[in-house]
Scaffold this active site. Structure first.
Site, PDB file in Angstrom:
ATOM      1  N   ASP B  71      19.514  22.463   8.454  1.00 31.76           N
ATOM      2  CA  ASP B  71      19.928  21.067   8.289  1.00 31.76           C
ATOM      3  C   ASP B  71      19.446  20.288   9.508  1.00 31.76           C
ATOM      4  O   ASP B  71      19.537  20.778  10.625  1.00 31.76           O
ATOM      5  CB  ASP B  71      21.459  20.948   8.150  1.00 31.76           C
ATOM      6  CG  ASP B  71      21.863  19.699   7.398  1.00 31.76           C
ATOM      7  OD1 ASP B  71      21.389  18.601   7.761  1.00 31.76           O
ATOM      8  OD2 ASP B  71      22.650  19.808   6.436  1.00 31.76           O
ATOM      9  N   SER B  78      31.688   9.759   7.153  1.00 33.51           N
ATOM     10  CA  SER B  78      31.724   9.697   5.688  1.00 33.51           C
ATOM     11  C   SER B  78      31.438  11.057   5.042  1.00 33.51           C
ATOM     12  O   SER B  78      31.560  11.208   3.834  1.00 33.51           O
ATOM     13  CB  SER B  78      30.712   8.669   5.167  1.00 33.51           C
ATOM     14  OG  SER B  78      29.396   9.115   5.406  1.00 33.51           O
ATOM     15  N   GLN B  81      35.047  13.759   3.897  1.00 42.09           N
ATOM     16  CA  GLN B  81      35.800  13.727   2.640  1.00 42.09           C
ATOM     17  C   GLN B  81      35.483  14.952   1.775  1.00 42.09           C
ATOM     18  O   GLN B  81      36.230  15.320   0.896  1.00 42.09           O
ATOM     19  CB  GLN B  81      35.461  12.402   1.931  1.00 42.09           C
ATOM     20  CG  GLN B  81      35.701  12.327   0.439  1.00 42.09           C
ATOM     21  CD  GLN B  81      34.407  12.546  -0.348  1.00 42.09           C
ATOM     22  OE1 GLN B  81      33.432  13.073   0.182  1.00 42.09           O
ATOM     23  NE2 GLN B  81      34.399  12.142  -1.611  1.00 42.09           N
ATOM     24  N   ARG B  82      34.371  15.631   2.044  1.00 44.66           N
ATOM     25  CA  ARG B  82      33.994  16.782   1.202  1.00 44.66           C
ATOM     26  C   ARG B  82      33.336  17.917   1.965  1.00 44.66           C
ATOM     27  O   ARG B  82      33.314  19.037   1.489  1.00 44.66           O
ATOM     28  CB  ARG B  82      33.060  16.326   0.081  1.00 44.66           C
ATOM     29  CG  ARG B  82      31.716  15.835   0.588  1.00 44.66           C
ATOM     30  CD  ARG B  82      30.959  15.006  -0.438  1.00 44.66           C
ATOM     31  NE  ARG B  82      29.697  14.532   0.120  1.00 44.66           N
ATOM     32  CZ  ARG B  82      29.585  13.557   1.007  1.00 44.66           C
ATOM     33  NH1 ARG B  82      30.655  12.943   1.442  1.00 44.66           N
ATOM     34  NH2 ARG B  82      28.424  13.192   1.483  1.00 44.66           N
ATOM     35  N   ASP B 139      20.293  17.334  -1.068  1.00 46.62           N
ATOM     36  CA  ASP B 139      20.863  16.149  -1.710  1.00 46.62           C
ATOM     37  C   ASP B 139      19.817  15.166  -2.248  1.00 46.62           C
ATOM     38  O   ASP B 139      20.112  14.007  -2.442  1.00 46.62           O
ATOM     39  CB  ASP B 139      21.794  15.425  -0.722  1.00 46.62           C
ATOM     40  CG  ASP B 139      21.053  14.912   0.488  1.00 46.62           C
ATOM     41  OD1 ASP B 139      19.834  15.140   0.579  1.00 46.62           O
ATOM     42  OD2 ASP B 139      21.684  14.272   1.353  1.00 46.62           O
ATOM     43  N   ASN B 140      18.593  15.651  -2.454  1.00 44.30           N
ATOM     44  CA  ASN B 140      17.591  14.725  -3.000  1.00 44.30           C
ATOM     45  C   ASN B 140      16.551  15.509  -3.799  1.00 44.30           C
ATOM     46  O   ASN B 140      16.369  16.703  -3.613  1.00 44.30           O
ATOM     47  CB  ASN B 140      16.915  13.939  -1.866  1.00 44.30           C
ATOM     48  CG  ASN B 140      16.158  14.842  -0.919  1.00 44.30           C
ATOM     49  OD1 ASN B 140      14.997  15.191  -1.183  1.00 44.30           O
ATOM     50  ND2 ASN B 140      16.788  15.259   0.168  1.00 44.30           N
ATOM     51  N   CYS B 197      24.505  10.600  -4.426  1.00 49.33           N
ATOM     52  CA  CYS B 197      25.939  10.582  -4.150  1.00 49.33           C
ATOM     53  C   CYS B 197      26.281   9.449  -3.183  1.00 49.33           C
ATOM     54  O   CYS B 197      27.368   8.883  -3.231  1.00 49.33           O
ATOM     55  CB  CYS B 197      26.391  11.921  -3.561  1.00 49.33           C
ATOM     56  SG  CYS B 197      26.409  13.253  -4.773  1.00 49.33           S
ATOM     57  N   CYS B 351      21.033  -4.617  -1.142  1.00 51.03           N
ATOM     58  CA  CYS B 351      21.864  -3.542  -1.696  1.00 51.03           C
ATOM     59  C   CYS B 351      22.455  -2.767  -0.524  1.00 51.03           C
ATOM     60  O   CYS B 351      22.792  -3.359   0.493  1.00 51.03           O
ATOM     61  CB  CYS B 351      21.042  -2.645  -2.629  1.00 51.03           C
ATOM     62  SG  CYS B 351      19.669  -1.796  -1.823  1.00 51.03           S
TER      63      CYS B 351
END
Lengths: 80, 393
Positions: B71, B78, B81-82, B139-140, B197, B351
């Site tokens: 990684d 953020s 949370q998981r 994640d992509n 996500c 955005c």
């Protein structure tokens, strides 16, 4: 008869987990039919989804699907 | 279809290890032999995030002898949370290091290898070749296709999992015995069509549901017990609380593992393959992109602009740029909301990070708003450059 099974976001957009269509439809025709039946939200999902015909990815979306097949609609997501 | 064990057993278990793993040892299917195989196994987790957190923790507890963690990212508030392998005091720390510390705390007998780097086409094969099995928790799409291609080219099995909101999917891809990721998803989705996500959210505990399936499959492959999820896709729906298993067959026309492969080495550029933004959006953004600072200057100078936030209502509730009107991207792309845009003011779109606003920009320009622009980096840049008191998400 073609059996369509919706998964994840496709199921949510369709509002049901399955549909049926006449044999001989191609995947392109199927997408048009299912969009008119279930709405544009499903149409958007179908544009990005993978279609497994009896478990095998389908590359030719204009080919007529034989009677009795099951089409699984799987929207991709990559979160981890 | 059962498969032989992936890993040969280690020579022995120490007395301490026998005490620690006793609940495994007394399961006949695992036994001392299975535990020795776990001890000898080398498993790499790609990503120490949502899926990587439970995966690494359970692989460590199960006694996998060598655990690699790759990684490049650092722990953000953020994430907590998981991503339960990290804690409050890890914020700002490299995820690979933070995860390694947790693994060592769970099980000191695990040899942890830290790869504090971004996986890319130049290092992926060299890193993968050091392991028996890969667990994909990235994640992509770009990294997922690269992980798949490297695993297939090296003949390595890998356990794949993916999550979004309340939905999860998991499978074992091993081209020698069944389909690969490209057999299931031959092409990446068109850019901008599938939210991440970070854009769409994810129920934190979903990571545990899918991560635990991945670890279960890893243990089964290593020890050779049960029916591995090769040729099967488990689809989990947390709202319905259903697990459905779909059969996925090897695609004879697969570009990578099919009968006549056209992909015979890693691609030059996976970002390009997956397209961060569509060519239309890219073209629309040329000379029509402003910074958050420029937006602030325009507002302060009283310039006649109409600021449009193209995110979703839930995101607008979290944080917004003052003066912005919410019109979600979907309503702009469908043409539904174009009538709400004033003809006499310059349109400024934003955005979260600048991808969705570029997509919307292409549609707005095509509808005749030639001087429309979008904000580079979106509301996140606004927070960073203009008002750090606002919450980033």
């Amino acid at each position: 008869m073609i059996t369509v099974r919706y998964f994840a976001g496709a199921r949510a957009a369709a509002g049901t987990d399955h549909d049926a269509a006449p044999a001989g439809f191609s995947l392109d025709q199927l997408a048009v039919e299912l969009t008119s039946r279930r709405g544009e939200r499903l149409g958007t999902v179908l544009k990005a989804a993978s279609f497994l015909v009896d478990g095998v990815a389908c590359h030719d979306r204009s080919e007529a699907l034989p009677d009795g097949v099951t089409v699984d609609v799987l929207p991709p997501f990559a979160g981890g | 279809m059962s498969l032989p064990p992936l890993v040969a057993p280690a020579a022995e278990l120490t007395v301490d290890e026998i005490r620690r793993y006793s609940r495994h040892l007394i399961i006949p299917d695992v036994g001392v032999d299975g535990q020795k195989r776990l001890k000898n196994a080398k498993v790499l987790c790609v990503g120490a995030g949502g899926l990587g957190s439970p995966a690494l923790m359970y692989l460590a507890a199960a006694g996998v002898g060598t655990l690699g963690i790759v990684d490049f990212d650092t722990v953000d508030e953020s994430n907590l949370q998981r991503q339960i392998i990290h804690g409050q005091s890890d914020i700002g720390r490299p995820k690979a290091e933070s995860a390694a510390a947790s693994v060592r705390e769970i099980n000191p007998y695990v040899n942890v290898v830290i790869h504090n780097t971004a996986l890319d086409r130049d290092n992926v094969k060299e890193i993968f070749s050091q392991y028996d099995l890969i667990v994909d928790g990235t994640d992509n799409f770009a990294t997922r296709y690269m992980v798949n291609d490297a695993a297939v080219l090296l003949g390595k099995p890998y356990v794949w999992g993916s999550i979004y909101r309340f939905d999860g999917q998991a499978s074992v891809f091993w081209a020698e015995h069944g389909p690969c990721y490209r057999c299931l998803y031959p092409e990446p989705p068109p850019p901008g069509m599938v939210p991440s996500c970070a854009e769409g959210g994810v129920l934190g505990v979903l990571c545990a549901s899918i991560g635990s399936i991945q670890v279960t499959e890893a243990i089964k492959l290593i020890t050779g017990i049960g029916e591995p999820l090769v040729g099967g896709l488990t689809v989990y729906d947390a709202l319905e609380m259903t697990y459905r298993k779909i059969k996925v067959r090897k695609d004879p026309a697969c570009a990578l593992c099919g009968e006549n492969p056209t992909v015979t080495d890693l691609l030059e550029d996976y970002e390009d393959f997956c397209g961060a933004v569509s060519p239309e959006a890219e073209e629309a953004a040329v000379d029509s992109t402003i910074t958050a600072r420029e937006l602030k200057d325009w507002q302060d100078s009283g310039k006649s602009i109409f600021l449009v936030d193209v995110r979703e209502p839930a995101e607008y509730e979290i944080v917004r740029i003052p003066g912005a009107t919410l019109i979600p991207k979907g309503d702009i792309l469908s043409g539904e909301a174009l009538a709400r845009l004033p003809q006499d003011r310059q349109i400024v779109l934003h955005c979260k990070s600048g991808v969705r606003s570029a997509e919307a920009l292409a549609a707005v320009k095509a509808a005749g708003f030639k001087d429309a622009v979008h904000v580079q980096g979106g509301v996140l840049s606004w927070i960073k450059q203009i008002d750090p008191s606002l919450p980033a998400y």
